[in-house]
Design a protein around this motif. Structure first.
Motif, PDB file in Angstrom:
ATOM      1  N   THR A   1     111.216 -70.639  74.447  1.00  0.00           N
ATOM      2  CA  THR A   1     112.081 -69.505  74.815  1.00  0.00           C
ATOM      3  C   THR A   1     111.659 -68.257  74.068  1.00  0.00           C
ATOM      4  O   THR A   1     111.586 -67.156  74.645  1.00  0.00           O
ATOM      5  N   ASN A   2     111.380 -68.385  72.781  1.00  0.00           N
ATOM      6  CA  ASN A   2     110.916 -67.233  72.002  1.00  0.00           C
ATOM      7  C   ASN A   2     109.561 -66.730  72.517  1.00  0.00           C
ATOM      8  O   ASN A   2     109.303 -65.521  72.523  1.00  0.00           O
ATOM      9  N   VAL A   3     108.704 -67.667  72.938  1.00  0.00           N
ATOM     10  CA  VAL A   3     107.417 -67.252  73.501  1.00  0.00           C
ATOM     11  C   VAL A   3     107.632 -66.392  74.736  1.00  0.00           C
ATOM     12  O   VAL A   3     107.009 -65.339  74.916  1.00  0.00           O
ATOM     13  N   VAL A   4     108.521 -66.818  75.618  1.00  0.00           N
ATOM     14  CA  VAL A   4     108.768 -66.096  76.872  1.00  0.00           C
ATOM     15  C   VAL A   4     109.478 -64.771  76.620  1.00  0.00           C
ATOM     16  O   VAL A   4     109.126 -63.733  77.194  1.00  0.00           O
ATOM     17  N   LYS A   5     110.485 -64.779  75.727  1.00  0.00           N
ATOM     18  CA  LYS A   5     111.328 -63.596  75.557  1.00  0.00           C
ATOM     19  C   LYS A   5     110.699 -62.549  74.652  1.00  0.00           C
ATOM     20  O   LYS A   5     110.824 -61.345  74.897  1.00  0.00           O
ATOM     21  N   HIS A   6     110.074 -62.998  73.572  1.00  0.00           N
ATOM     22  CA  HIS A   6     109.716 -62.056  72.519  1.00  0.00           C
ATOM     23  C   HIS A   6     108.212 -61.909  72.269  1.00  0.00           C
ATOM     24  O   HIS A   6     107.775 -60.873  71.801  1.00  0.00           O
ATOM     25  N   ALA A   7     107.455 -62.939  72.535  1.00  0.00           N
ATOM     26  CA  ALA A   7     106.074 -62.930  72.051  1.00  0.00           C
ATOM     27  C   ALA A   7     105.135 -62.094  72.915  1.00  0.00           C
ATOM     28  O   ALA A   7     104.177 -61.498  72.410  1.00  0.00           O
ATOM     29  N   GLY A   8     105.372 -62.039  74.228  1.00  0.00           N
ATOM     30  CA  GLY A   8     104.411 -61.386  75.114  1.00  0.00           C
ATOM     31  C   GLY A   8     103.068 -62.080  75.089  1.00  0.00           C
ATOM     32  O   GLY A   8     102.014 -61.426  75.142  1.00  0.00           O
ATOM     33  N   ALA A   9     103.085 -63.415  74.986  1.00  0.00           N
ATOM     34  CA  ALA A   9     101.844 -64.173  74.815  1.00  0.00           C
ATOM     35  C   ALA A   9     101.192 -64.479  76.159  1.00  0.00           C
ATOM     36  O   ALA A   9     101.855 -64.628  77.175  1.00  0.00           O
ATOM     37  N   ARG A  10      99.855 -64.585  76.107  1.00  0.00           N
ATOM     38  CA  ARG A  10      99.112 -65.014  77.296  1.00  0.00           C
ATOM     39  C   ARG A  10      98.973 -66.526  77.342  1.00  0.00           C
ATOM     40  O   ARG A  10      98.784 -67.103  78.415  1.00  0.00           O
ATOM     41  N   SER A  11      99.052 -67.177  76.182  1.00  0.00           N
ATOM     42  CA  SER A  11      98.935 -68.628  76.127  1.00  0.00           C
ATOM     43  C   SER A  11      99.763 -69.156  74.958  1.00  0.00           C
ATOM     44  O   SER A  11     100.019 -68.443  73.984  1.00  0.00           O
ATOM     45  N   ALA A  12     100.199 -70.409  75.123  1.00  0.00           N
ATOM     46  CA  ALA A  12     100.958 -71.077  74.067  1.00  0.00           C
ATOM     47  C   ALA A  12     100.623 -72.565  74.108  1.00  0.00           C
ATOM     48  O   ALA A  12     100.404 -73.132  75.185  1.00  0.00           O
ATOM     49  N   GLU A  13     100.567 -73.171  72.944  1.00  0.00           N
ATOM     50  CA  GLU A  13     100.231 -74.590  72.856  1.00  0.00           C
ATOM     51  C   GLU A  13     101.354 -75.334  72.142  1.00  0.00           C
ATOM     52  O   GLU A  13     101.793 -74.939  71.054  1.00  0.00           O
ATOM     53  N   VAL A  14     101.814 -76.416  72.788  1.00  0.00           N
ATOM     54  CA  VAL A  14     102.783 -77.316  72.169  1.00  0.00           C
ATOM     55  C   VAL A  14     102.002 -78.560  71.759  1.00  0.00           C
ATOM     56  O   VAL A  14     101.434 -79.251  72.603  1.00  0.00           O
ATOM     57  N   ARG A  15     102.009 -78.845  70.465  1.00  0.00           N
ATOM     58  CA  ARG A  15     101.232 -79.985  69.961  1.00  0.00           C
ATOM     59  C   ARG A  15     102.177 -80.975  69.289  1.00  0.00           C
ATOM     60  O   ARG A  15     102.935 -80.607  68.378  1.00  0.00           O
ATOM     61  N   LEU A  16     102.103 -82.228  69.756  1.00  0.00           N
ATOM     62  CA  LEU A  16     102.823 -83.325  69.126  1.00  0.00           C
ATOM     63  C   LEU A  16     101.819 -84.186  68.374  1.00  0.00           C
ATOM     64  O   LEU A  16     100.957 -84.818  68.983  1.00  0.00           O
ATOM     65  N   THR A  17     101.947 -84.193  67.065  1.00  0.00           N
ATOM     66  CA  THR A  17     101.015 -84.948  66.231  1.00  0.00           C
ATOM     67  C   THR A  17     101.767 -86.100  65.575  1.00  0.00           C
ATOM     68  O   THR A  17     102.664 -85.880  64.744  1.00  0.00           O
ATOM     69  N   TRP A  18     101.404 -87.315  65.963  1.00  0.00           N
ATOM     70  CA  TRP A  18     102.060 -88.496  65.397  1.00  0.00           C
ATOM     71  C   TRP A  18     101.311 -88.920  64.143  1.00  0.00           C
ATOM     72  O   TRP A  18     100.187 -89.387  64.203  1.00  0.00           O
ATOM     73  N   GLU A  19     101.956 -88.724  63.010  1.00  0.00           N
ATOM     74  CA  GLU A  19     101.381 -89.115  61.737  1.00  0.00           C
ATOM     75  C   GLU A  19     101.847 -90.530  61.381  1.00  0.00           C
ATOM     76  O   GLU A  19     102.592 -91.164  62.137  1.00  0.00           O
ATOM     77  N   ALA A  20     101.441 -91.015  60.215  1.00  0.00           N
ATOM     78  CA  ALA A  20     101.775 -92.392  59.831  1.00  0.00           C
ATOM     79  C   ALA A  20     103.279 -92.581  59.673  1.00  0.00           C
ATOM     80  O   ALA A  20     103.827 -93.620  60.044  1.00  0.00           O
ATOM     81  N   GLU A  21     103.977 -91.577  59.140  1.00  0.00           N
ATOM     82  CA  GLU A  21     105.398 -91.724  58.859  1.00  0.00           C
ATOM     83  C   GLU A  21     106.226 -90.581  59.431  1.00  0.00           C
ATOM     84  O   GLU A  21     107.366 -90.384  58.992  1.00  0.00           O
ATOM     85  N   ALA A  22     105.682 -89.818  60.364  1.00  0.00           N
ATOM     86  CA  ALA A  22     106.431 -88.667  60.854  1.00  0.00           C
ATOM     87  C   ALA A  22     105.839 -88.165  62.162  1.00  0.00           C
ATOM     88  O   ALA A  22     104.709 -88.511  62.540  1.00  0.00           O
ATOM     89  N   LEU A  23     106.641 -87.341  62.833  1.00  0.00           N
ATOM     90  CA  LEU A  23     106.179 -86.585  63.998  1.00  0.00           C
ATOM     91  C   LEU A  23     106.144 -85.116  63.602  1.00  0.00           C
ATOM     92  O   LEU A  23     107.132 -84.576  63.102  1.00  0.00           O
ATOM     93  N   ARG A  24     104.988 -84.495  63.829  1.00  0.00           N
ATOM     94  CA  ARG A  24     104.873 -83.062  63.565  1.00  0.00           C
ATOM     95  C   ARG A  24     104.810 -82.330  64.898  1.00  0.00           C
ATOM     96  O   ARG A  24     103.978 -82.633  65.754  1.00  0.00           O
ATOM     97  N   VAL A  25     105.725 -81.396  65.070  1.00  0.00           N
ATOM     98  CA  VAL A  25     105.791 -80.575  66.279  1.00  0.00           C
ATOM     99  C   VAL A  25     105.308 -79.176  65.921  1.00  0.00           C
ATOM    100  O   VAL A  25     105.860 -78.535  65.014  1.00  0.00           O
ATOM    101  N   THR A  26     104.292 -78.710  66.629  1.00  0.00           N
ATOM    102  CA  THR A  26     103.739 -77.381  66.370  1.00  0.00           C
ATOM    103  C   THR A  26     103.679 -76.604  67.684  1.00  0.00           C
ATOM    104  O   THR A  26     103.125 -77.095  68.669  1.00  0.00           O
ATOM    105  N   VAL A  27     104.263 -75.424  67.686  1.00  0.00           N
ATOM    106  CA  VAL A  27     104.214 -74.538  68.852  1.00  0.00           C
ATOM    107  C   VAL A  27     103.540 -73.246  68.404  1.00  0.00           C
ATOM    108  O   VAL A  27     104.060 -72.532  67.541  1.00  0.00           O
ATOM    109  N   THR A  28     102.364 -72.968  68.994  1.00  0.00           N
ATOM    110  CA  THR A  28     101.561 -71.814  68.599  1.00  0.00           C
ATOM    111  C   THR A  28     101.307 -70.941  69.818  1.00  0.00           C
ATOM    112  O   THR A  28     100.985 -71.454  70.905  1.00  0.00           O
ATOM    113  N   ASP A  29     101.465 -69.616  69.641  1.00  0.00           N
ATOM    114  CA  ASP A  29     101.175 -68.689  70.744  1.00  0.00           C
ATOM    115  C   ASP A  29     100.264 -67.581  70.233  1.00  0.00           C
ATOM    116  O   ASP A  29     100.037 -67.444  69.019  1.00  0.00           O
ATOM    117  N   ASP A  30      99.726 -66.786  71.159  1.00  0.00           N
ATOM    118  CA  ASP A  30      98.844 -65.683  70.778  1.00  0.00           C
ATOM    119  C   ASP A  30      99.515 -64.334  70.987  1.00  0.00           C
ATOM    120  O   ASP A  30      98.845 -63.316  71.179  1.00  0.00           O
TER     121      ASP A  30
END
Length: 373
Positions: free
Chosen positions: A291-320
């Motif tokens: 939502t922040n990417v759409v409303k505020h960022a004015g980004a051309r691309s965004a990546e949602v990354r789900l990284t499953w670690e040994a004891e956790a889930l890391r969620v990373t959302v990166t835009d340009d």
């Protein structure tokens, strides 16, 4: 206990009157059961040992000594029926033990022991009188301790009830805050997607009709999804509710990402079994970040990354894009941090590693996972 509570609720004057009448009747009973004639003056000690009980609550010490002084005159006058027990004196002693402070009780003990020894005609009378006094005094102290314990238990019960009410209020406030965050995420995401797609629709109709059709489909899908989720959230506020759809979890993240044209999803590692609350939190965090990417960022691309670690889930959302400016996205970022903390995780925000754009990074530990077996 209910009977005692009812008795305690009676007016004190009525209780004193009933006791006085009962004691007077008991002290006059020997006159009706024994043969012979007695001088009327014998009634004076009987009345003096009974009537002061009307004031026993206000003047316990005075009443006890008045009764104690009246009793010997019955024997001094003489020629009367035997009085096995002076009930007025027993009631007066009980009242002193129940209502008087420790110094007054000590004085009563000393004077009663001395006075009884002085006026008792025999050792048998002295022992019997002293035994009755000890019993009456002990009953008064036991009644005090019982009442104190009862009051302490009631106070504790009231305190626990207040604590339960406060805990219930805090739980209700937390639930309202959670529902408010969910509704914010649902509405903000759906409306943002619909606005962006609607703004690009007129241009796409003239240049790329197939793109316009996809935009309208995205608007309809976002609206239907928002309506379904809002219906569920509002259903939580009703007293009676029918079957509700489950809250969105990680399985619906691909659908969520597909609605954003410039977003892509990348998942790495071996998927873990997270508890339901953690999966819902991950979905809502991704939803708010997009939502922040759409409303505020004015980004051309965004990546949602789900990284499953040994004891956790890391969620990373990166835009340009340019990232939040000023107060933009402030409440949403606060909500992300709160959702992560509620699941025992952490959240961080800041410029993307590339130097352009913005990144949201959340770690949800496996400590809350529901592992089968």
């Amino acid at each position: 206990m209910a009977l005692l509570d009812r008795l305690r609720a009676l007016p004190p004057a009525l209780v004193n009157l009933a006791l006085t009448v009962g004691v007077l009747a008991a002290q006059l009973a020997p006159f009706t059961s024994a043969d012979g004639e007695w001088p009327l003056v014998l009634l004076l000690p009987v009345l003096a040992a009974s009537l002061p009980l009307l004031l026993r609550r206000r003047f316990p010490m005075t009443v006890m000594f008045a009764v104690l002084i009246a009793v010997p005159f019955y024997d001094i006058i003489g020629n009367g029926p035997d009085q096995p027990i002076w009930y007025g004196w027993i009631v007066a002693v009980y009242t002193v033990a129940y209502r008087s402070p420790p110094p007054h009780r000590l004085v009563a003990i000393v004077l009663t022991a001395v006075g009884t020894l002085f006026f008792a005609g025999s050792v048998d009378t002295y022992v019997r009188t002293l035994t009755a006094w000890v019993a009456a005094y002990a009953l008064g102290r036991v009644a005090v301790l019982t009442r104190q314990q009862s009051l302490a238990l009631r106070e504790r019960a009231m305190r626990l009830e207040r604590e339960r009410e406060l805990a219930g209020e805090r739980a209700a406030q937390q639930e309202r805050a959670r529902i408010a965050r969910d509704m914010h995420d649902i509405l903000a995401h759906a409306v943002s997607v619909m606005v962006v797609q609607a703004e690009s629709g007129p241009l796409a109709v003239r240049t790329r009709p197939e793109r316009a059709e996809a935009a309208f489909d995205a608007i309809a899908a976002s609206g239907r999804d928002a309506m379904g989720q809002l219906r569920r959230m509002l259903g939580l506020l009703k007293e009676t509710q029918g079957p509700l759809d489950p809250q969105p979890t990680l399985d619906r993240v691909p659908e969520l990402v597909d609605r954003i044209a410039q977003a892509t999803l990348v998942e790495t590692g071996t998927r873990l079994d997270l508890c339901h609350d953690a999966e819902v939190a991950a979905y809502r965090i991704i939803q708010e970040s997009l939502t922040n990417v759409v409303k505020h960022a004015g980004a051309r691309s965004a990546e949602v990354r789900l990284t499953w670690e040994a004891e956790a889930l890391r969620v990373t959302v990166t835009d340009d894009g340019r990232g939040p400016r000023g107060g933009e996205g402030g409440q949403g970022l606060i909500g992300i941090r709160e959702r992560a903390a509620a699941c025992g995780g952490t959240a961080s925000f800041g410029p993307a590693p590339s130097g352009r754009g913005f990144q949201v990074s959340v770690r949800l530990p496996r400590g809350l996972a529901e592992v089968a077996g």
